[in-house]
Design a protein around this motif. Structure first.
Motif, PDB file in Angstrom:
ATOM      1  N   GLY A 252       1.246  -1.139   0.108  1.00  0.00           N
ATOM      2  CA  GLY A 252      -0.176  -0.359   0.278  1.00  0.00           C
ATOM      3  C   GLY A 252       0.351   1.455  -0.098  1.00  0.00           C
ATOM      4  N   THR A 253       0.729   2.755  -0.567  1.00  0.00           N
ATOM      5  CA  THR A 253       0.990   3.918  -0.351  1.00  0.00           C
ATOM      6  C   THR A 253       1.524   4.454   0.613  1.00  0.00           C
ATOM      7  N   ARG A 254       0.776   4.248   1.959  1.00  0.00           N
ATOM      8  CA  ARG A 254       2.094   4.291   3.321  1.00  0.00           C
ATOM      9  C   ARG A 254       2.452   3.749   3.908  1.00  0.00           C
ATOM     10  N   ASN A 255       2.648   2.245   3.930  1.00  0.00           N
ATOM     11  CA  ASN A 255       3.737   1.816   3.479  1.00  0.00           C
ATOM     12  C   ASN A 255       5.084   1.655   3.062  1.00  0.00           C
ATOM     13  N   SER A 256       4.599   2.047   1.779  1.00  0.00           N
ATOM     14  CA  SER A 256       6.177   2.360   0.784  1.00  0.00           C
ATOM     15  C   SER A 256       6.374   4.124   1.317  1.00  0.00           C
ATOM     16  N   ARG A 257       5.666   5.057   1.298  1.00  0.00           N
ATOM     17  CA  ARG A 257       5.734   6.445   1.809  1.00  0.00           C
ATOM     18  C   ARG A 257       6.609   6.212   2.959  1.00  0.00           C
ATOM     19  N   HIS A 258       6.535   4.505   3.875  1.00  0.00           N
ATOM     20  CA  HIS A 258       7.133   4.609   5.876  1.00  0.00           C
ATOM     21  C   HIS A 258       8.606   4.429   4.794  1.00  0.00           C
TER      22      HIS A 258
ATOM     23  N   LYS B 159      10.556   6.877   3.705  1.00  0.00           N
ATOM     24  CA  LYS B 159      11.249   7.249   5.310  1.00  0.00           C
ATOM     25  C   LYS B 159      12.675   7.070   5.301  1.00  0.00           C
TER      26      LYS B 159
ATOM     27  N   ASP C  17       3.140   7.969  -7.847  1.00  0.00           N
ATOM     28  CA  ASP C  17       3.937   7.625  -6.350  1.00  0.00           C
ATOM     29  C   ASP C  17       3.179   6.140  -6.490  1.00  0.00           C
TER      30      ASP C  17
ATOM     31  N   ASP D 163       2.737   1.967  -6.771  1.00  0.00           N
ATOM     32  CA  ASP D 163       2.587   1.207  -5.948  1.00  0.00           C
ATOM     33  C   ASP D 163       2.903  -0.064  -6.440  1.00  0.00           C
TER      34      ASP D 163
END
Length: 211
Positions: free
Chosen positions: A16-22, A25, A208, A210
């Motif tokens: 998922g997108t949130r996991n990718s962003r994490h 970082k 972005d 995913d």
């Protein structure tokens, strides 16, 4: 020819997108490995390690996983909307004895005399060439000597010096680089009829990513 390099990777558990962003970082890049009718694997790569690979212009490399090492082709890179940060990598499994199709950068060598006087302008319609070659012999680039290129002259695909075992899939009569009259270049720009040069790095995507 580019030599294969080793890149360490770890299995990716989240999605998922949130996991990718994490992950990004944390200085990591999500990736996927597929091909050869084997199971698709979600991976995590160190951004710093992959930057080293990019600097070496490696296209085929050994992805080192905890359980085994896979020889892969960097099939696609996905970038952020600014085109500055890699957000996802696609790796495609290859074997040492197979031939693959890849895009190779055209590298101009020397200065074209026809473009030095001011009357001519260097025009490069092809910045990349689509080639077929052994998986372990992907060229870093296709070099083109333009040191004798005069005004009105062009170098075509069929005139290139190609490494042994490499087959260019572009039209043999396609112009790779040429020197055109400056006034013709200006007129084309003003009327909007001139062909825009091909972007060197085609893998960049405004997404972005995913998987």
């Amino acid at each position: 020819m580019a030599e294969s390099v080793i890149l360490k990777a770890e299995p990716r558990s989240g999605s998922g997108t949130r996991n990718s962003r994490h992950l990004r970082k944390q200085g990591k890049i999500p990736a996927v490995l597929y091909g050869h009718k084997e199971a698709t694997q979600s991976l995590v790569i160190s951004a710093e390690d992959f930057e080293t690979v990019m600097k070496q212009h490696a296209r085929v490399l050994d992805v080192q996983l905890p359980e085994k090492t896979e020889k892969v082709l960097i099939r696609e890179l996905q970038w952020d909307y600014l085109g500055k940060e890699i957000v996802h990598i696609d790796f495609y499994r290859v074997s040492a004895d197979e031939r693959i199709e890849v895009k190779v950068v055209v590298e101009l060598k020397g200065m074209a005399p026809g473009a030095l006087s001011g009357a001519g302008v260097l025009d490069q319609p092809l910045h990349e060439l689509h080639v077929e070659c052994p998986a372990l012999s992907v060229p870093d680039s296709i070099r083109v000597d333009i040191s004798k290129l005069q005004l009105g002259q062009a170098i075509h695909v069929k005139e290139l010096t190609i490494p042994a075992g490499v087959k260019v899939l572009e039209d043999a009569d396609a112009v790779v680089v040429q020197v055109v009259a400056a006034k013709d270049e200006l007129a084309a720009a003003e009327t909007g009829t001139g062909a825009e040069p091909e972007v060197i790095v085609k893998e960049k995507k405004k997404a972005d990513a995913d998987e």
